[in-house]
Design an enzyme around this catalytic site. Structure first.
Site, PDB file in Angstrom:
ATOM      1  N   GLY A 176      -0.536 -11.697  -4.951  1.00 31.96           N
ATOM      2  CA  GLY A 176       0.656 -11.537  -4.116  1.00 31.96           C
ATOM      3  C   GLY A 176       1.500 -10.350  -4.521  1.00 31.96           C
ATOM      4  O   GLY A 176       2.678 -10.261  -4.219  1.00 31.96           O
ATOM      5  N   CYS A 177       0.887  -9.421  -5.244  1.00 25.22           N
ATOM      6  CA  CYS A 177       1.643  -8.271  -5.717  1.00 25.22           C
ATOM      7  C   CYS A 177       0.950  -7.003  -5.260  1.00 25.22           C
ATOM      8  O   CYS A 177      -0.266  -6.896  -5.340  1.00 25.22           O
ATOM      9  CB  CYS A 177       1.699  -8.324  -7.233  1.00 25.22           C
ATOM     10  SG  CYS A 177       2.701  -7.025  -7.920  1.00 25.22           S
ATOM     11  N   GLN A 178       1.742  -6.019  -4.790  1.00 20.71           N
ATOM     12  CA  GLN A 178       1.147  -4.760  -4.318  1.00 20.71           C
ATOM     13  C   GLN A 178       0.574  -3.944  -5.457  1.00 20.71           C
ATOM     14  O   GLN A 178      -0.413  -3.253  -5.306  1.00 20.71           O
ATOM     15  CB  GLN A 178       2.203  -3.933  -3.595  1.00 20.71           C
ATOM     16  CG  GLN A 178       2.048  -3.994  -2.104  1.00 20.71           C
ATOM     17  CD  GLN A 178       2.936  -2.978  -1.416  1.00 20.71           C
ATOM     18  OE1 GLN A 178       3.305  -1.954  -1.956  1.00 20.71           O
ATOM     19  NE2 GLN A 178       3.275  -3.272  -0.187  1.00 20.71           N
TER      20      GLN A 178
END
Lengths: 405, 138
Positions: free
Chosen positions: B50-52
């Site tokens: 869920g992290c870019q």
């Protein structure tokens, strides 16, 4: 008509916003465009004055709504210079259109057949075909890209053969903004009797396309990319293809005769428009096309080219900035990285300056893998942006970099 | 120091900042001072989803206390991780499980709590709590 940027900007209420005390600058136009008042008002006008279900009612407002909906189809037809209005199917957008075609080809193809997809595709262009291939066994071949991010047309020539039944290419790549040589791709595909679907989602906001001249078998776009609302788009298909494809969804509107034993499907375009459609969306889509044509695509093109040139030159002044996909044939998209700084950090801080850019993979992981990067900062321009906004981006970017180094 | 005390201390520190710039400059400074994850633990199985930008989190038990270490490709993400680690690292599993994260809101970084921010903060908090559950010896 002259291009009056101040007048145009005043048409877009959102451009008056402040973010963190700064004037809002919107450079994420490839994700979605902003909406002019005339489009926003058309939606509220529909719900205030003639909201009704269409095609069935005998009462006044149902007929008004039906007329407006079909008039919107005629506007789309005219805009894209399509021969028959029933070759325009209203869908919820590009993804829906592609799934509709992929679902249809599921029954038409078998494990001896092949389809070709470009290496510049957005996720939504890849997944429906993989799902189709799992069901019918058709093989998927890819046209790779070169170091400039352009399609390798030599490889296209090599993989195209008599087993190829379908070719899928986006008109303009969403991650890099490169305009693909679709005219050549279509001509070559037709020589082996393969059908061609073009995803025009990133193209339609920047220039006008004549679909009869282009001769694609299918073409799709989403209204929200061209100043229209979300949840509405169009699929163009040549009549012979739309007749060949089985219906995608069952429901009201798409039937002509139903008994418990058998259903006869409705004529085009209703065969593919099951259920109550997005009436207000279609109407607003038509209004958006009117708005853009009022400004004139020649004017839009010319203005955006000068903005892109200005922005590219300005960004190149930033030390250690690398632009990806520097083709001469591109729309107003600049995808870049600053050496040693993660794209996310740049995007997060530019947001604090009131500037909206996109960071990440832009739903195009294969392209990012090709360049060996985890993502980019993408600045995508529209005709309502200004050189002054690009100057602000440049200044904020320099401050951002100094904060991060 | 207890979790609540550290949280109050961070809230106090952030209260001196006049604008977002000072706040983010501090966040970046914190990111550069984070207790880095050991190279051998910087592996895909320790990535937070869920992290870019890639974000790794690792936890181990030392004398009944959980030691968290992390790293990220993005410095702001690292700064946010640092704010969490300063609070939750070197605490008992029980205290971690009984704590809340209201201080994130209090220091004006509430925007990062939105799951759409793609910075992995929400996932990281969840993972910190999962580790505490898994390593809870009581």
């Amino acid at each position: 008509m002259s291009f009056d940027i101040n007048k145009i900007r005043s048409d877009f209420p959102i451009l008056k916003r402040k973010i963190n005390g700064s004037s809002f600058i919107y450079f994420d136009n490839a994700a979605t465009s902003q909406k002019p008042n005339i489009v926003i008002d058309s939606i509220s006008d529909y719900y205030k004055n003639y909201n009704s279900n269409i095609h069935r009612g005998v009462h006044t407002i149902s007929q008004e709504a039906t007329d407006a909906y079909e008039n919107a189809r005629a506007k789309v037809q005219k805009h894209f210079n399509v021969l028959n209005s029933h070759e325009i199917i209203f869908t919820s957008g590009t993804t829906h259109s592609i799934n509709l075609v992929a679902n249809g080809f599921q029954d038409l193809l078998c494990d001896k057949d092949e389809i070709i997809i470009s290496g510049l595709e957005h996720h939504s262009n890849i997944v429906p075909w993989q799902m189709m291939s799992e069901k019918n066994g058709a093989k998927i071949k890819i046209i790779p890209i070169n170091e400039n991010g352009e399609l390798d047309m030599k490889i296209y020539d090599n993989i195209l053969n008599s087993r190829t039944k379908l070719v899928f290419v986006n008109h303009v790549s969403n991650a890099l903004g490169i305009i693909n040589p679709i005219k050549t791709i279509i001509e070559k595909a037709h020589k082996v009797n393969a059908a061609v679907l073009i995803d025009g989602a990133q193209a339609c906001a920047h220039f006008k396309t004549d679909l009869q001249e282009l001769n694609a078998d299918f073409y799709t776009t989403s209204a929200h990319k061209l100043c229209g609302p979300t949840g509405i788009g169009m699929l163009y298909g040549k009549e012979k293809w739309l007749k060949k494809l089985p219906p995608y969804q069952g429901g009201g509107e798409m039937i002509s005769d139903v008994t418990f034993e058998k259903t006869t499907y409705a004529e085009l375009p209703h065969k593919f428009e099951a259920g109550t459609p997005n009436v207000s969306g279609a109407i607003a889509f038509g209004v958006a096309l009117d708005y853009l044509n009022g400004i004139g695509f020649e004017n839009i093109c010319e203005y955006e080219s000068s903005l892109l040139k200005y922005a590219t030159e300005k960004l190149k002044l930033v030390p250690n900035l690398k632009i990806y996909g520097e083709s001469i044939n591109k729309t107003s998209v600049i995808s870049f990285n600053i050496e040693g700084i993660h794209a996310y950090d740049i995007g997060a801080l530019l947001d604090k300056f009131g500037i909206a850019v996109r960071t990440g993979q832009h739903c195009a992981q294969p392209i990012m893998d090709h360049f060996g990067i985890s993502g980019t900062v993408r600045v995508s321009l529209s005709f309502y942006n200004t050189k002054k906004e690009i100057d602000s981006l440049y200044n904020s970017l320099k401050q951002t970099i100094s904060m991060l180094s | 120091m207890k979790i609540k005390e550290i949280q109050d201390e961070i809230v106090e520190e952030f209260s001196h900042f006049e604008d977002w710039k000072e706040k983010y400059e501090y966040l970046i400074e914190l990111g550069n001072s984070i207790e880095l994850i050991d190279k051998q633990n910087k592996i895909d199985s320790n990535l937070i989803k869920g992290c870019q930008s890639k974000l790794w989190l690792y936890a181990e038990l030392q004398n009944d206390k959980i030691i968290y270490t992390a790293d990220s490709e993005a410095i702001i993400t690292k700064g946010i991780a640092a704010i969490l680690l300063r609070v939750f690292s070197n605490q008992t599993a029980k205290d971690i499980l009984n704590s809340d994260i209201k201080y994130i809101e209090a220091i004006g970084l509430k925007e990062h709590l939105s799951p759409t921010r793609a910075n992995g903060l929400v996932s990281m908090i969840r993972q910190i709590k999962y580790y505490a559950l898994a390593l809870n010896t009581n």
